[in-house]
Motif scaffolding. Structure first.
Motif, mmCIF file in Angstrom:
data_model
loop_
_atom_site.group_PDB
_atom_site.id
_atom_site.type_symbol
_atom_site.label_atom_id
_atom_site.label_comp_id
_atom_site.label_asym_id
_atom_site.label_seq_id
_atom_site.Cartn_x
_atom_site.Cartn_y
_atom_site.Cartn_z
ATOM 1 N N HIS A 48 46.765 35.423 47.267
ATOM 2 C CA HIS A 48 45.776 36.780 47.896
ATOM 3 C C HIS A 48 45.274 37.242 48.486
ATOM 4 O O HIS A 48 44.234 38.217 49.140
ATOM 5 N N ASP A 49 45.620 36.782 50.186
ATOM 6 C CA ASP A 49 45.418 37.779 51.313
ATOM 7 C C ASP A 49 47.098 38.379 51.644
ATOM 8 O O ASP A 49 47.801 39.114 51.977
ATOM 9 N N TYR A 61 47.832 43.008 53.218
ATOM 10 C CA TYR A 61 46.537 42.945 54.232
ATOM 11 C C TYR A 61 46.213 43.522 55.149
ATOM 12 O O TYR A 61 47.301 44.005 56.153
ATOM 13 N N ASN A 116 42.589 45.802 49.676
ATOM 14 C CA ASN A 116 43.169 44.209 49.833
ATOM 15 C C ASN A 116 43.156 43.562 48.578
ATOM 16 O O ASN A 116 44.735 43.235 47.754
ATOM 17 N N GLU A 117 41.796 43.322 48.152
ATOM 18 C CA GLU A 117 42.425 42.378 46.946
ATOM 19 C C GLU A 117 42.891 42.624 45.679
ATOM 20 O O GLU A 117 43.929 42.370 44.878
ATOM 21 N N SER A 168 46.805 43.060 46.162
ATOM 22 C CA SER A 168 47.012 41.448 45.732
ATOM 23 C C SER A 168 47.435 40.891 44.818
ATOM 24 O O SER A 168 48.026 40.482 44.190
ATOM 25 N N ILE A 205 41.379 36.404 42.527
ATOM 26 C CA ILE A 205 42.175 36.769 44.057
ATOM 27 C C ILE A 205 41.832 37.921 43.931
ATOM 28 O O ILE A 205 41.118 37.888 45.275
ATOM 29 N N LEU A 206 40.655 38.635 42.939
ATOM 30 C CA LEU A 206 39.668 39.210 43.424
ATOM 31 C C LEU A 206 38.265 38.597 43.616
ATOM 32 O O LEU A 206 37.727 39.582 44.334
ATOM 33 N N THR A 245 37.915 36.626 45.937
ATOM 34 C CA THR A 245 37.848 36.391 46.747
ATOM 35 C C THR A 245 37.249 37.524 48.034
ATOM 36 O O THR A 245 36.889 37.618 49.698
ATOM 37 N N LYS A 246 36.685 38.949 47.296
ATOM 38 C CA LYS A 246 36.703 40.323 47.982
ATOM 39 C C LYS A 246 34.794 39.943 48.132
ATOM 40 O O LYS A 246 34.501 40.216 50.066
ATOM 41 N N ASP A 295 38.596 29.241 51.005
ATOM 42 C CA ASP A 295 38.555 30.480 51.701
ATOM 43 C C ASP A 295 37.705 31.022 52.831
ATOM 44 O O ASP A 295 38.221 31.408 54.105
#
Length: 207
Positions: free
Chosen positions: A74-75, A78, A85-86, A89, A114-115, A117-118, A135
């Motif tokens: 996920h990071d 970065y 970033n997301e 990643s 992963i997306l 976590t933005k 997170d």
């Protein structure tokens, strides 16, 4: 208990692939990304912390392996000045996981995790909410740990002036405090909500 990230990742990868060497290669690549210069918070310690948080709620998760893959990637990209970033990643993860036995739906879900976590928004699927809460779990740690976290974040944004950084950080803190709940799941709310709100308010008062 996850004591060795390398063994944990390679073990996870090997469950969905027959090429052990490829798992090792992917681990080395991940390790290099997370140990890159300037990573004071978004590093392997952050990955370990998230994995441990998810381990503690594994009975509540639908597919812990997909969550683990999402944590590791996920990071992976970065750059503090980037707003992509997301997305980057998620694309990185797709490119690496296409060589496993994970099917397209599973890879899509990892990318979607992963997306998520933005923006850390409430999701209709519980696994997403547990990932988001893991997170953000640093927010609910004791003040001394939280204080080191905010110092490390500031180091990552060292290219920005105090005026620019403080403005952006204050906006982020106010946004979180305005939320009805910082954490999305009942388990994380019970564990971290009260301390998180105290930390956020205390940091905001520093500006």
């Amino acid at each position: 208990m996850i004591n060795n990230l390398e063994l944990h990742f390679i073990g996870l990868y090997s469950k969905y692939g027959t090429d052990t060497n490829l798992g090792k290669e992917n681990w080395i690549e991940l390790k290099e990304q997370y140990q890159a210069k300037g990573r004071y918070y978004h590093n392997l310690d952050h990955i370990t912390a998230m994995l441990m948080e998810l381990e503690s709620v594994k009975e509540m998760l639908i597919n812990i392996d997909l969550l683990f893959f999402a944590v590791y990637y996920h990071d992976v990209i970065y750059l503090p000045h980037s707003s992509c970033n997301e997305v980057d990643s998620a694309n990185f993860a797709r490119e690496r996981l296409v060589n496993t036995n994970l099917n397209n739906k599973q890879i899509d879900q990892i990318a979607d995790l992963i997306l998520s976590t933005k923006k850390h928004e409430l999701h209709q699927e519980s696994d997403f909410n547990y990932l988001i809460d893991a997170d953000l779990s640093i927010l609910g740690k004791p003040w001394e740990i939280y204080l080191q976290y905010i110092k490390n974040i500031r180091k990552e944004y060292a290219m920005f002036s105090d005026t620019i950084y403080n403005s952006g950080r204050s906006k982020f803190l106010k946004h979180l405090l305005a939320e009805e709940q910082v954490f999305k799941t009942a388990w994380f709310q019970k564990k971290y909500e009260e301390q998180a709100r105290a930390n956020l308010a205390r940091e905001l008062a520093l500006f």
